[in-house]
Design an enzyme around this catalytic site. Structure first.
Site, mmCIF file in Angstrom:
data_model
loop_
_atom_site.group_PDB
_atom_site.id
_atom_site.type_symbol
_atom_site.label_atom_id
_atom_site.label_comp_id
_atom_site.label_asym_id
_atom_site.label_seq_id
_atom_site.Cartn_x
_atom_site.Cartn_y
_atom_site.Cartn_z
ATOM 1 N N GLY A 272 25.050 44.143 42.553
ATOM 2 C CA GLY A 272 25.608 45.969 41.829
ATOM 3 C C GLY A 272 23.797 46.352 42.324
ATOM 4 N N MET B 142 32.487 42.307 49.078
ATOM 5 C CA MET B 142 32.683 41.306 50.116
ATOM 6 C C MET B 142 34.763 41.575 50.314
ATOM 7 S SD MET B 142 29.458 41.667 50.754
ATOM 8 C CE MET B 142 29.523 40.187 51.919
ATOM 9 N N ARG B 143 35.828 41.748 50.125
ATOM 10 C CA ARG B 143 36.618 41.328 50.634
ATOM 11 C C ARG B 143 36.857 42.539 51.907
ATOM 12 N NH1 ARG B 143 38.422 36.528 48.836
ATOM 13 N NH2 ARG B 143 40.451 37.519 49.850
ATOM 14 N N LEU C 89 39.527 44.756 54.061
ATOM 15 C CA LEU C 89 40.773 45.809 53.157
ATOM 16 C C LEU C 89 41.380 46.265 53.937
ATOM 17 C CD1 LEU C 89 38.652 48.156 50.884
ATOM 18 C CD2 LEU C 89 40.283 47.180 49.909
ATOM 19 N N ASN D 4 31.322 52.986 52.496
ATOM 20 C CA ASN D 4 30.358 51.349 52.743
ATOM 21 C C ASN D 4 29.126 51.737 52.846
ATOM 22 O OD1 ASN D 4 30.449 48.712 52.205
ATOM 23 N ND2 ASN D 4 30.851 48.474 55.007
ATOM 24 N N HIS E 134 26.862 48.764 54.366
ATOM 25 C CA HIS E 134 26.130 47.945 55.466
ATOM 26 C C HIS E 134 24.825 47.695 56.068
ATOM 27 C CE1 HIS E 134 27.800 44.999 58.109
ATOM 28 N NE2 HIS E 134 27.111 44.908 59.057
ATOM 29 N N ASP F 37 33.709 47.230 59.302
ATOM 30 C CA ASP F 37 32.466 48.025 59.713
ATOM 31 C C ASP F 37 32.832 48.809 60.940
ATOM 32 O OD1 ASP F 37 30.874 46.072 57.441
ATOM 33 O OD2 ASP F 37 31.370 44.560 58.979
HETATM 34 C C1 GAR Z 1 23.893 44.555 50.653
HETATM 35 O O1 GAR Z 1 22.919 44.700 51.544
HETATM 36 C C2 GAR Z 1 25.980 45.164 51.435
HETATM 37 O O2 GAR Z 1 24.499 46.271 52.490
HETATM 38 C C3 GAR Z 1 25.713 43.723 51.563
HETATM 39 O O3 GAR Z 1 26.115 43.050 50.740
HETATM 40 C C4 GAR Z 1 24.602 43.833 50.075
HETATM 41 C C5 GAR Z 1 25.136 43.890 48.471
HETATM 42 O O4 GAR Z 1 24.161 43.710 47.667
HETATM 43 N N1 GAR Z 1 27.827 45.041 52.215
HETATM 44 C C6 GAR Z 1 28.125 44.133 52.884
HETATM 45 O O5 GAR Z 1 27.316 42.793 53.778
HETATM 46 C C7 GAR Z 1 29.756 44.343 53.290
HETATM 47 N N2 GAR Z 1 29.925 44.110 54.367
HETATM 48 P P1 GAR Z 1 24.292 44.229 46.258
HETATM 49 O O6 GAR Z 1 24.790 44.265 45.650
HETATM 50 O O7 GAR Z 1 22.474 44.378 45.318
HETATM 51 O O8 GAR Z 1 24.747 46.311 46.469
#
Ligand code: GAR
Length: 217
Positions: free
Chosen positions: A14, A92-93, A95, A109, A111, A147
């Site tokens: 988070g 990380m699900r 949708l 979102n 990425h 994505d």
């Molecule tokens: C982040 O780097 C975000 O960009 C990535 O997960 C991490 C979450 O970190 N998201 C993805 O890969 C989605 N496809 P956080 O929980 O510290 O924000």
């Protein structure tokens, strides 16, 4: 005009949620974080939300027989809390259209790559393996394909010869923490318009100088 009632969906640490919470502490920020939902019961992001006195909910996908019922529960919760806008911050699900379509253009979102390059997982490993000189991060409106969707903001991060996936991830994450709150603010202020799946930003100035391959600097 009231602030946009925003929910943040998370699955883990988070840190992007924290960047949004910190930005929204400013009463002039155009969105408020009204709800944090995690599909993972122990996600650290839930603790960050509690620290900030934000309502939290857990919708554990493991408790549902299929994606449809999981998404129905998620959607119901958002509506119950009168949520107007949703940010996926390390959620990380995947949708399905059943969830995405009703929230179309009200769902963004973040990425960790310069989309459309490196969709999916392990983006930093794959950027290093490909030998690209820049990678970065993208905030985009969500479409049913993974994505994919109109790009709101991106930040480019130069790759160093000695980078590891972890060192690169750390620098990209810093950029994520800047562009996510900035992108949410643009949308919440009504400064974005989607034209043929391209985001036009009101008052947007062309960027400055060309960035060169770091080896040339
Ligand atoms: C982040 O780097 C975000 O960009 C990535 O997960 C991490 C979450 O970190 N998201 C993805 O890969 C989605 N496809 P956080 O929980 O510290 O924000």
């Amino acid at each position: 005009m009231g602030r946009l009632r925003t929910a943040v969906l998370i699955s883990g640490r988070g840190s992007n949620l924290q960047a949004l919470i910190d930005a929204a502490r400013d009463p002039t920020y155009p969105a408020e974080i009204a709800l944090v939902v995690s599909n993972v019961p122990g996600a650290f992001g839930l603790e960050r939300a509690r620290q900030a006195s934000i309502a939290t909910k857990i919708v554990d996908h493991k408790n549902f027989p299929d994606r449809e019922s999981f998404e129905r529960a998620l959607d119901g919760l958002l509506r119950e809390h009168k949520i107007e806008f949703v940010c996926l911050a390390g959620f990380m699900r995947l949708l399905t259209p059943a969830f995405v379509t009703p929230w179309l253009d009200r769902l963004i979102n973040i990425h960790p790559s310069l989309l459309p390059a490196f969709k999916g997982l392990h983006t930093h490993e794959r950027a290093l393996a490909a030998g690209v000189r820049f990678t970065g991060c993208t905030v985009h409106f969500v479409r049913p394909a993974t994505d994919d969707g109109p790009i709101i903001l991106q930040a480019a991060v130069a790759i160093r010869p000695d980078d590891t996936p972890d060192s690169l991830a750390a620098r990209v994450l810093e950029a994520e923490h800047q562009i996510f709150p900035a992108a949410l603010a643009l949308v919440a202020e009504g400064k974005t318009r989607i034209e043929k799946e391209i985001v036009r930003i009101e008052g947007h100035n062309p960027p400055g100088p060309i960035l060169f391959n770091p080896a040339l600097n």
